[in-house]
Design a protein around this motif. Sequence first.
Motif, PDB file in Angstrom:
ATOM      1  N   GLU A 194       0.869  -1.174   0.000  1.00 26.65           N
ATOM      2  CA  GLU A 194       0.000   0.000   0.000  1.00 26.65           C
ATOM      3  C   GLU A 194       0.910   1.230   0.000  1.00 26.65           C
ATOM      4  O   GLU A 194       1.968   1.233   0.647  1.00 26.65           O
ATOM      5  CB  GLU A 194      -0.911   0.006   1.223  1.00 26.65           C
TER       6      GLU A 194
ATOM      7  N   GLN B  91      -6.041   9.674  -2.286  1.00 27.02           N
ATOM      8  CA  GLN B  91      -5.206   8.608  -1.747  1.00 27.02           C
ATOM      9  C   GLN B  91      -4.135   9.207  -0.841  1.00 27.02           C
ATOM     10  O   GLN B  91      -3.561  10.256  -1.164  1.00 27.02           O
ATOM     11  CB  GLN B  91      -4.539   7.824  -2.876  1.00 27.02           C
TER      12      GLN B  91
ATOM     13  N   THR C  61      -6.621   4.222   1.049  1.00 23.85           N
ATOM     14  CA  THR C  61      -5.331   3.623   0.700  1.00 23.85           C
ATOM     15  C   THR C  61      -5.046   3.627  -0.791  1.00 23.85           C
ATOM     16  O   THR C  61      -3.888   3.596  -1.202  1.00 23.85           O
ATOM     17  CB  THR C  61      -5.266   2.172   1.227  1.00 23.85           C
ATOM     18  N   ASN C  62      -6.090   3.651  -1.651  1.00 27.30           N
ATOM     19  CA  ASN C  62      -5.827   3.588  -3.090  1.00 27.30           C
ATOM     20  C   ASN C  62      -6.997   4.148  -3.889  1.00 27.30           C
ATOM     21  O   ASN C  62      -8.075   4.417  -3.363  1.00 27.30           O
ATOM     22  CB  ASN C  62      -5.520   2.148  -3.523  1.00 27.30           C
ATOM     23  N   HIS C  63      -6.759   4.285  -5.195  1.00 30.49           N
ATOM     24  CA  HIS C  63      -7.753   4.879  -6.110  1.00 30.49           C
ATOM     25  C   HIS C  63      -9.009   4.019  -6.226  1.00 30.49           C
ATOM     26  O   HIS C  63     -10.120   4.542  -6.363  1.00 30.49           O
ATOM     27  CB  HIS C  63      -7.136   5.054  -7.502  1.00 30.49           C
TER      28      HIS C  63
ATOM     29  N   ASN D 249     -11.368   4.707  -3.468  1.00 36.33           N
ATOM     30  CA  ASN D 249     -11.983   6.032  -3.623  1.00 36.33           C
ATOM     31  C   ASN D 249     -13.123   6.010  -4.631  1.00 36.33           C
ATOM     32  O   ASN D 249     -14.147   6.680  -4.447  1.00 36.33           O
ATOM     33  CB  ASN D 249     -10.936   7.052  -4.033  1.00 36.33           C
TER      34      ASN D 249
ATOM     35  N   GLY E  41      -7.263  12.111  -8.280  1.00 30.95           N
ATOM     36  CA  GLY E  41      -6.169  11.151  -8.377  1.00 30.95           C
ATOM     37  C   GLY E  41      -5.554  11.120  -9.751  1.00 30.95           C
ATOM     38  O   GLY E  41      -5.922  11.894 -10.638  1.00 30.95           O
TER      39      GLY E  41
END
Length: 573
Positions: free
Chosen positions: A49, A114, A138-140, A143, A157
């Motif tokens: 991550e 992120q 933690t990530n796209h 999201n 992002g």
Amino acid sequence: MDKLRICASIKHPPFEFINEKGAIEGFNIDITKSIAKEMGFDVNIELLEWDDAIKKMERRECDAIQGMSISRERIEKYVFASEYITVFHSAIALIDRNDLNDLTDLNDYKVAVQENDGYELIKKIRSRGNNKSMLISTNHENNLRLLLSKEVDIVIGNKLTLLYYMDKLGIKGGFKLLGKPINITRYGIAFNKGNSNTAFKFKIGMDRIKANGVYESIYDKWFGQNIVYYGKQIIENVDTGVIYIDKLGRISAVNNFAEKLLHIDSKNLIFKSFYETEIANIFNINIIQGILDYYQDAYYGKIKINIDNIYYYLEVNYIKLLDKKNELMGVLINFKDITEKTKLEEFLIRKDKMESLGFLLLNVAHELRNPLTSIKNFTELMPEHIDEEEFRESLLYHIPKQVDYINKLVSNLLEYSKPKEAELTTINVKQFFDNELLSLFYKLIKAEKNITFCIDIAEEFSIIADPNQLKQVLINLIQNASDSIKESGIIKIYSSENKDTKVIAIEDDGEPIAESDLSKVFDPFFTTKPSGTGLGLFICYQLIKENNGNIEIANIQNGTKVSLIFNNKGEMQ
């Protein structure tokens, strides 16, 4: 062989990710491995991550981290090898959010980002005391799921990574991009302080793989932008400028003609985002970005540019390029130098204006002489005949009439001579008629006349023109159409268009123009009306020319047709 521990993001496709077979792959992975091979390093790449990767870097449990955006703060903290790609950070929202069409104020909405991505942007949001409206995940992919569930209004992002996950989730059509890119992000490989020598070797390795074609092969593998497909030999040998910008906004090709004409060096442009180069100062970045964001297919226009204090005129085409699978590959800008042609046209226009002015002055003198002679004659006769009732009646009838004629003539000349440039804008013609003109048309028609208006303008029909000048022209033409109708008749107003032109046509079933007079109707002071000055159509002609259009008049079976013709390809930027 030196062993390097390199960390990277586990969910950052197509730059680095774990594929369906459980192996690591991606553009960044291939770049790092190619540099390591070139420089004799053995690398172990671990995907985590993103926040965990940064923490591991801070604990010095890895020697470098790849795919890190280069910023002022990070340059102070890390040592970067050369940047290897430029990407856009964009904002997206659900397509049905009609209240969100541009990114104006982040404080009004819940925004998901992120952690440690879009570094400068996050810092900017936090500096406004806006922590409550920002969610960090933690990530796209997470999201996007937050956006789908409407827990946030906007996701910010890496545009390419967001598009990748949209495809993966099968929801690409449900989102829209908000305005221009927020950030232009340069990715590089970051090393801990103290690893400057290794960073320098990686920089040398990057230069080598760019020089030997390995970098371009990797780029083509992941982003499908092989310019050979379009034929480098062709674009290098045409007598027009060609600039190719790929779907990431990276300048991938500039031909010799473009270099010479624009006084640019392709070596300083290739591999860079067009936003970072002089290309952004020459061409329309809104059109380029619109094509890259799927909002626009193509555009034609003319631009005026200043190079070394010399003005050039260019005719420019912006074209969306698609691959064999009909997927976007990028934008092709091709242009040609029309400076000499434009200067010749301007010279001829000036020459025509001077000739017209001379002709105009001669006619003004002639037109003024007649009423002034009449007034002079009456004035000279007044001492001898003022006591005669018939003379006084004639005096009171003719003198005001001649003065009114002079006043009307001067008013029209002043209207023509106003030095006001056309303020061009896009006009929805149907709305323009409904809101601006219909009530005026009826006021123009004399009470004793029975005239029917038939208006057929397409809902989406639009032109580029000055609204006030267009109104002036249309009112004049409607008045002429009305005057040609004796007692009752029809005035038709309708639109038509093809790939080259858009036309507003006005037809009446009144008295047609004599064939011998058709070639003279736009001449100043030519009129067939007893009380006309002959300047109405002359002014209409001048105004339409100012609006990059043309006007034509022709007799039809039952009357007269006037056509206002506009270009359908775009206008000056």
